[in-house]
Design a protein around this motif. Structure first.
Motif, mmCIF file in Angstrom:
data_model
loop_
_atom_site.group_PDB
_atom_site.id
_atom_site.type_symbol
_atom_site.label_atom_id
_atom_site.label_comp_id
_atom_site.label_asym_id
_atom_site.label_seq_id
_atom_site.Cartn_x
_atom_site.Cartn_y
_atom_site.Cartn_z
ATOM 1 N N ARG A 32 52.344 -17.376 -67.005
ATOM 2 C CA ARG A 32 52.986 -17.163 -68.304
ATOM 3 C C ARG A 32 52.074 -17.654 -69.416
ATOM 4 O O ARG A 32 51.012 -18.228 -69.176
ATOM 5 C CB ARG A 32 54.334 -17.887 -68.373
ATOM 6 C CG ARG A 32 54.251 -19.405 -68.167
ATOM 7 C CD ARG A 32 55.657 -19.988 -68.079
ATOM 8 N NE ARG A 32 55.642 -21.416 -67.828
ATOM 9 C CZ ARG A 32 55.616 -22.339 -68.770
ATOM 10 N NH1 ARG A 32 55.602 -21.993 -70.028
ATOM 11 N NH2 ARG A 32 55.618 -23.627 -68.446
ATOM 12 N N GLU A 33 52.506 -17.398 -70.657
ATOM 13 C CA GLU A 33 51.708 -17.803 -71.800
ATOM 14 C C GLU A 33 51.658 -19.332 -71.909
ATOM 15 O O GLU A 33 52.534 -20.040 -71.426
ATOM 16 C CB GLU A 33 52.295 -17.214 -73.085
ATOM 17 C CG GLU A 33 52.233 -15.696 -73.168
ATOM 18 C CD GLU A 33 52.808 -15.178 -74.473
ATOM 19 O OE1 GLU A 33 53.264 -16.004 -75.286
ATOM 20 O OE2 GLU A 33 52.796 -13.953 -74.673
ATOM 21 N N SER A 34 50.612 -19.805 -72.585
ATOM 22 C CA SER A 34 50.471 -21.243 -72.792
ATOM 23 C C SER A 34 51.456 -21.724 -73.857
ATOM 24 O O SER A 34 51.811 -20.986 -74.770
ATOM 25 C CB SER A 34 49.040 -21.575 -73.226
ATOM 26 O OG SER A 34 48.116 -21.185 -72.236
ATOM 27 N N ASP A 35 51.903 -22.980 -73.703
ATOM 28 C CA ASP A 35 52.773 -23.612 -74.693
ATOM 29 C C ASP A 35 52.008 -24.777 -75.317
ATOM 30 O O ASP A 35 51.564 -25.685 -74.614
ATOM 31 C CB ASP A 35 54.062 -24.125 -74.040
ATOM 32 C CG ASP A 35 54.898 -22.993 -73.465
ATOM 33 O OD1 ASP A 35 55.014 -21.968 -74.145
ATOM 34 O OD2 ASP A 35 55.414 -23.151 -72.341
ATOM 35 N N ARG A 36 51.873 -24.747 -76.621
ATOM 36 C CA ARG A 36 51.130 -25.772 -77.347
ATOM 37 C C ARG A 36 52.088 -26.567 -78.219
ATOM 38 O O ARG A 36 52.803 -26.011 -79.053
ATOM 39 C CB ARG A 36 50.050 -25.124 -78.213
ATOM 40 C CG ARG A 36 49.373 -26.046 -79.221
ATOM 41 C CD ARG A 36 48.429 -27.017 -78.557
ATOM 42 N NE ARG A 36 47.797 -27.899 -79.542
ATOM 43 C CZ ARG A 36 46.945 -28.864 -79.251
ATOM 44 N NH1 ARG A 36 46.601 -29.063 -77.984
ATOM 45 N NH2 ARG A 36 46.416 -29.611 -80.174
ATOM 46 N N GLN B 221 58.845 -27.998 -67.734
ATOM 47 C CA GLN B 221 58.194 -26.774 -68.201
ATOM 48 C C GLN B 221 59.029 -26.103 -69.292
ATOM 49 O O GLN B 221 58.497 -25.679 -70.322
ATOM 50 C CB GLN B 221 57.975 -25.792 -67.043
ATOM 51 C CG GLN B 221 56.983 -26.270 -65.993
ATOM 52 C CD GLN B 221 57.667 -26.909 -64.795
ATOM 53 O OE1 GLN B 221 58.723 -27.523 -64.932
ATOM 54 N NE2 GLN B 221 57.069 -26.767 -63.623
ATOM 55 N N SER C 143 57.630 -26.578 -78.094
ATOM 56 C CA SER C 143 56.563 -25.837 -78.774
ATOM 57 C C SER C 143 57.076 -25.077 -79.993
ATOM 58 O O SER C 143 56.289 -24.724 -80.878
ATOM 59 C CB SER C 143 55.884 -24.865 -77.796
ATOM 60 O OG SER C 143 56.754 -23.802 -77.448
ATOM 61 N N SER D 155 49.599 -29.515 -74.097
ATOM 62 C CA SER D 155 49.529 -28.095 -73.773
ATOM 63 C C SER D 155 49.932 -27.881 -72.318
ATOM 64 O O SER D 155 49.536 -28.662 -71.436
ATOM 65 C CB SER D 155 48.105 -27.558 -73.978
ATOM 66 O OG SER D 155 47.758 -27.608 -75.339
ATOM 67 N N VAL D 156 50.730 -26.856 -72.077
ATOM 68 C CA VAL D 156 51.099 -26.451 -70.714
ATOM 69 C C VAL D 156 50.523 -25.062 -70.495
ATOM 70 O O VAL D 156 50.894 -24.103 -71.172
ATOM 71 C CB VAL D 156 52.625 -26.434 -70.520
ATOM 72 C CG1 VAL D 156 52.959 -25.957 -69.109
ATOM 73 C CG2 VAL D 156 53.207 -27.820 -70.753
ATOM 74 N N ASP D 157 49.591 -24.959 -69.556
ATOM 75 C CA ASP D 157 48.926 -23.689 -69.273
ATOM 76 C C ASP D 157 49.196 -23.289 -67.825
ATOM 77 O O ASP D 157 48.915 -24.059 -66.910
ATOM 78 C CB ASP D 157 47.410 -23.813 -69.496
ATOM 79 C CG ASP D 157 47.075 -24.244 -70.920
ATOM 80 O OD1 ASP D 157 47.403 -23.491 -71.839
ATOM 81 O OD2 ASP D 157 46.490 -25.326 -71.101
ATOM 82 N N ARG D 158 49.732 -22.100 -67.634
ATOM 83 C CA ARG D 158 50.028 -21.595 -66.304
ATOM 84 C C ARG D 158 49.552 -20.156 -66.198
ATOM 85 O O ARG D 158 49.611 -19.386 -67.161
ATOM 86 C CB ARG D 158 51.535 -21.652 -66.010
ATOM 87 C CG ARG D 158 52.102 -23.069 -65.949
ATOM 88 C CD ARG D 158 51.646 -23.821 -64.709
ATOM 89 N NE ARG D 158 52.253 -25.128 -64.603
ATOM 90 C CZ ARG D 158 51.748 -26.230 -65.129
ATOM 91 N NH1 ARG D 158 50.630 -26.158 -65.822
ATOM 92 N NH2 ARG D 158 52.353 -27.392 -64.972
ATOM 93 N N LYS E 57 58.370 -25.660 -73.430
ATOM 94 C CA LYS E 57 58.555 -24.401 -74.158
ATOM 95 C C LYS E 57 59.431 -24.612 -75.384
ATOM 96 O O LYS E 57 59.134 -24.119 -76.486
ATOM 97 C CB LYS E 57 59.173 -23.355 -73.231
ATOM 98 C CG LYS E 57 59.445 -22.013 -73.887
ATOM 99 C CD LYS E 57 58.160 -21.326 -74.307
ATOM 100 C CE LYS E 57 58.431 -19.947 -74.879
ATOM 101 N NZ LYS E 57 57.192 -19.292 -75.360
#
Length: 207
Positions: free
Chosen positions: A185-189, A129, A136, A179-182, A133
């Motif tokens: 917290r905010e998404s990381d693209r 994770q 990104s 993309s990491v979406d949780r 970040k």
């Protein structure tokens, strides 16, 4: 490389394989390999994974460190760039904060500038994770250098890290977005998930 091999009393393989991986990371995601001379639509990223396989106490880590200098130099440059940008941001924010309310209303001043992002090229110990970040905001890609590659891979099975294997395999491809979406917290693209991997492996453990 031959001189270093003789000085440290280790095979040239200990330096050759890490040197190729470090070189690939230094080139980064902005470079691609086109296997066909006349077909530029087939592009492969210069992502390399590898390690030095030897018994404990065989100077695996010092051998890797010998060829790591180009990456260290790039990281120092990125650290300095971030430090200067952060100082400038803090100065501008301090000037804005010191303005009186009437001055802000009169001039219509609004501080909408975001703090600078810390671009990286090197990581050593991180969850996927956090790595996502970092990637990104690091468009040129990342190299992860681990003392024990087996320990890193075992970490992919830990609680909360179930998606790590998928993430690392995507990063091994080097061409795909991620993309990491949780909810928390905010998404990381990540536009191009690019990760070179280098470390040591004890031969009995590998067996």
């Amino acid at each position: 490389m031959k001189d270093v091999s003789e000085l440290m009393g280790q095979p040239m393989d200990f330096f050759g394989a890490p040197l190729m991986i470090v070189s690939a990371a230094a080139l980064g995601s902005r470079w691609v390999v086109c296997p066909k001379q006349l077909d530029l639509s087939w592009r492969e990223s210069a992502v390399l994974w590898g390690g030095v396989v030897a018994r404990s106490g065989s100077k695996k880590t010092p051998s890797i460190a010998k060829v790591q200098n180009p990456i260290n130099d790039i990281q120092r440059s990125l650290d300095m760039k971030f430090s200067l940008a952060l100082d400038q941001y803090n100065l501008e924010k301090s000037c804005f904060d010191n303005m009186s309310k009437s001055q802000k209303e009169k001039t219509g001043a609004v501080f909408a500038k975001n703090p600078p992002e810390h671009e990286r090229i090197l990581v050593n110990d991180t969850t996927y994770q956090k790595l996502a970040k970092i990637m990104s905001v690091s468009p040129d890609g990342i190299i992860s250098i681990a003392d024990e590659l087996v320990g890193l891979m075992k970490g992919w099975e830990a609680n909360g890290q179930e998606a790590a294997r998928q993430f690392y395999l995507t990063a091994w491809n080097g061409n795909q977005p991620y993309s990491v979406d949780r909810m928390s917290r905010e998404s990381d693209r990540i536009d191009r998930c690019f990760l070179c991997l280098l470390g040591g492996v004890q031969s009995p453990v590998l067996a």
